[in-house]
Scaffold this motif. Structure first.
Motif, PDB file in Angstrom:
ATOM      1  N   LYS A  72      69.268 -91.590 -90.416  1.00 49.31           N
ATOM      2  CA  LYS A  72      68.160 -91.370 -89.492  1.00 49.31           C
ATOM      3  C   LYS A  72      67.047 -90.641 -90.240  1.00 49.31           C
ATOM      4  CE  LYS A  72      70.030 -89.156 -85.981  1.00 49.31           C
ATOM      5  NZ  LYS A  72      70.617 -88.697 -84.709  1.00 49.31           N
ATOM      6  N   GLN A  74      63.204 -89.072 -89.259  1.00 45.60           N
ATOM      7  CA  GLN A  74      62.273 -88.831 -88.155  1.00 45.60           C
ATOM      8  C   GLN A  74      60.867 -89.357 -88.444  1.00 45.60           C
ATOM      9  OE1 GLN A  74      62.301 -84.865 -86.583  1.00 45.60           O
ATOM     10  NE2 GLN A  74      60.583 -85.258 -85.235  1.00 45.60           N
ATOM     11  N   TYR A  87      60.950 -91.969 -85.780  1.00 45.68           N
ATOM     12  CA  TYR A  87      62.280 -91.874 -85.174  1.00 45.68           C
ATOM     13  C   TYR A  87      63.165 -93.063 -85.558  1.00 45.68           C
ATOM     14  CZ  TYR A  87      59.843 -88.249 -82.691  1.00 45.68           C
ATOM     15  OH  TYR A  87      59.094 -87.139 -82.407  1.00 45.68           O
ATOM     16  N   SER A  88      63.252 -93.344 -86.848  1.00 46.51           N
ATOM     17  CA  SER A  88      64.055 -94.472 -87.336  1.00 46.51           C
ATOM     18  C   SER A  88      65.536 -94.131 -87.350  1.00 46.51           C
ATOM     19  CB  SER A  88      63.619 -94.854 -88.756  1.00 46.51           C
ATOM     20  OG  SER A  88      62.354 -95.453 -88.735  1.00 46.51           O
ATOM     21  N   THR A  89      66.321 -95.029 -86.768  1.00 41.69           N
ATOM     22  CA  THR A  89      67.774 -94.946 -86.796  1.00 41.69           C
ATOM     23  C   THR A  89      68.269 -96.251 -87.409  1.00 41.69           C
ATOM     24  OG1 THR A  89      67.782 -93.543 -84.825  1.00 41.69           O
ATOM     25  CG2 THR A  89      69.866 -94.618 -85.411  1.00 41.69           C
ATOM     26  N   HIS A  99      63.279 -97.972 -83.913  1.00 44.43           N
ATOM     27  CA  HIS A  99      62.210 -97.001 -84.129  1.00 44.43           C
ATOM     28  C   HIS A  99      61.089 -97.227 -83.137  1.00 44.43           C
ATOM     29  CE1 HIS A  99      59.346 -99.701 -86.269  1.00 44.43           C
ATOM     30  NE2 HIS A  99      60.414-100.200 -86.869  1.00 44.43           N
ATOM     31  N   TYR A 122      67.104 -91.724 -81.212  1.00 43.14           N
ATOM     32  CA  TYR A 122      67.191 -90.897 -82.421  1.00 43.14           C
ATOM     33  C   TYR A 122      68.023 -89.635 -82.169  1.00 43.14           C
ATOM     34  CZ  TYR A 122      65.675 -88.253 -86.507  1.00 43.14           C
ATOM     35  OH  TYR A 122      65.649 -87.517 -87.670  1.00 43.14           O
ATOM     36  N   ASP A 123      67.782 -88.996 -81.047  1.00 44.59           N
ATOM     37  CA  ASP A 123      68.484 -87.742 -80.741  1.00 44.59           C
ATOM     38  C   ASP A 123      69.947 -87.949 -80.368  1.00 44.59           C
ATOM     39  OD1 ASP A 123      66.217 -86.239 -81.236  1.00 44.59           O
ATOM     40  OD2 ASP A 123      65.717 -85.949 -79.116  1.00 44.59           O
TER      41      ASP A 123
END
Length: 135
Positions: A72, A74, A87-89, A99, A122-123
């Motif tokens: 991940k 941010q 917010y890339s996962t 994202h 993301y979180d």
């Protein structure tokens, strides 16, 4: 109130209408390409979503299958496509990620989410959890 508190504490909000998804995973994220929808999944049920997404354009299709959250970032920047990817996962080794991005234009394979959904994914998605992409 619960949703705001849950999100503030880092938990996904409860699903608004559907408790189930088209995926078989029990922890992670589910993406259905045919309807441009995604969910977070916890304990075998939808914990957030469905949320609208856009996916890969012709020639850059988002792959189907079951993947693992790899990393991940941010504040990511796409070098090949010269653009932001907040917010890339990432869930593939060749750069496919959830994202924040346009919900009006298809991507180069990534999964675009609204700002709110991108932050929530993301979180709440953990490295090692599964991402299942179905047609």
């Amino acid at each position: 109130m619960f949703t705001a508190t849950a999100l503030a504490l880092g938990f996904a909000a409860p699903a608004s209408a559907a408790a189930d998804t088209p995926c078989s995973i029990t922890e992670g994220a589910c993406l259905r390409l045919s309807t441009n929808e995604a969910w977070l999944v916890h304990g075998g049920s939808a914990s957030y979503g469905p949320v609208p997404v856009t996916t890969g354009r012709p020639g850059y299709e988002t792959p189907t299958g079951t993947f693992t959250v790899l990393r991940k970032v941010q504040d990511e920047w796409s070098v090949p496509y010269n653009g932001p990817m907040p917010y890339s996962t990432y869930f593939t080794s060749d750069g496919i990620a959830f994202h924040q991005g346009s919900l009006g234009e298809p991507s180069h394979g990534c999964v675009h989410l609204s700002n709110e959904a991108a932050v929530t994914f993301y979180d709440n998605l953990l490295i090692g959890e599964q991402v299942q992409v179905v047609a």
